[in-house]
Design an enzyme around this catalytic site. Structure first.
Site, PDB file in Angstrom:
ATOM      1  N   ASP A   1       0.867  -1.255   0.080  1.00 58.96           N
ATOM      2  CA  ASP A   1       0.041   0.066   0.053  1.00 58.96           C
ATOM      3  C   ASP A   1       0.936   1.402   0.248  1.00 58.96           C
ATOM      4  O   ASP A   1       2.227   1.112   0.249  1.00 58.96           O
ATOM      5  CB  ASP A   1      -0.717  -0.060   1.198  1.00 58.96           C
TER       6      ASP A   1
ATOM      7  N   ASP B   1      -0.242   4.964   1.063  1.00 62.70           N
ATOM      8  CA  ASP B   1      -0.345   6.066   2.139  1.00 62.70           C
ATOM      9  C   ASP B   1      -0.329   5.004   3.559  1.00 62.70           C
ATOM     10  O   ASP B   1      -1.442   4.055   3.776  1.00 62.70           O
ATOM     11  CB  ASP B   1      -1.734   6.578   2.141  1.00 62.70           C
TER      12      ASP B   1
END
Length: 198
Positions: free
Chosen positions: A7, A9
Site C-alpha cells: 500500500d 499511504d
C-alpha cells in the site's frame, strides 16, 4: 517471480486526514524506502497498489499524482531501491468500481501483468482494505505498523475478544522495515527453487 504488493499511504508515507495533492506534500515514513531496497536486494519485485479517490473528487489531477510518484522513485533510487510500477484506483467511493480496494481489481491487474498466482504474492500494508483485496486473490498477507500483541489489545472489549478485522492468516510486523527484515531472512534460508512461505 517474487512480487510484493505494498500500500502507499500509511505504509510508504504517513497517512493523514487530507489527501497528498503535490510532490511537496509527499514525505516517506522513516526507514520505509530502505525497507523497499532490502526487499529488492532479497530478490523481490515491489509494486504499489493504492486507492486515490482525490482524483475522482477533482482534488488533484493525474499529472500531480505522477509527479508525486516520480519523487517516490527518485528517493528510492537514492537508497538503492526500486518500485516496478504503481497501480492506482482513480475513483471516488460512490463510483462503485471494481478496482477500489477492498475490491480485488488492482490486485488482479498486478497478478495478471506479472503472470503469477495469488499465493506467490506478498501483500503488505497498514490498511485493512488493502489486505482484504489481497486475500481475494489468495495472497500471503502482512499487516505493517502493529504487532500481534497490539492487535489483540485493539480488538479486546471487556472480557471478550472481538473478531479481528484483518483477514485470516495475516502476519503482523511493527513496521515496513520489520516486514522487510522478515522477508529477507526467509529468502536467505530458502533453498533455490522452493516456494517461500513468508
Amino acid at each position: 517471480m517474487k512480487i510484493a504488493i505494498l500500500d502507499r499511504d500509511g505504509t510508504l508515507n504517513p497517512s493523514g486526514e487530507s489527501f497528498i495533492a503535490s510532490p511537496d506534500e509527499w514525505t516517506p515514513l522513516p526507514g520505509a524506502l530502505e525497507a523497499v531496497a532490502r526487499l529488492n536486494h532479497a530478490g523481490w519485485h515491489v509494486v504499489v497498489a493504492t486507492n486515490q479517490p482525490g482524483l475522482g473528487r477533482g482534488l488533484f489531477d493525474v499529472m500531480a499524482l505522477n509527479a508525486i510518484h516520480a519523487k517516490l522513485h527518485r528517493k528510492l533510487a537514492a537508497v538503492g531501491g526500486r518500485i516496478d510500477a504503481v497501480f492506482y484506483c482513480p475513483h471516488a467511493p460512490d463510483d462503485l468500481c471494481a478496482c477500489r480496494k477492498p475490491a480485488p481489481g488492482l490486485m488482479e491487474q498486478i497478478r495478471d501483468r506479472y503472470g503469477v498466482e495469488g499465493d506467490e504474492v506478498l501483500v503488505a500494508g497498514n490498511c485493512v482494505e488493502h489486505l482484504r483485496a489481497g486475500a481475494a486473490i489468495g495472497a500471503r498477507l502482512h499487516r505493517v505498523g502493529a504487532s500481534q500483541a497490539a492487535e489483540a489489545t485493539l480488538v479486546a472489549s471487556g472480557d471478550a475478544l472481538l473478531p479481528s478485522p484483518w483477514p485470516e492468516g495475516t502476519q503482523f510486523h511493527a513496521s515496513l522495515a520489520d516486514f522487510a527484515d522478515h522477508v529477507a531472512a526467509q529468502s536467505a534460508v530458502a533453498a533455490p527453487g522452493l516456494n517461500i512461505a513468508v
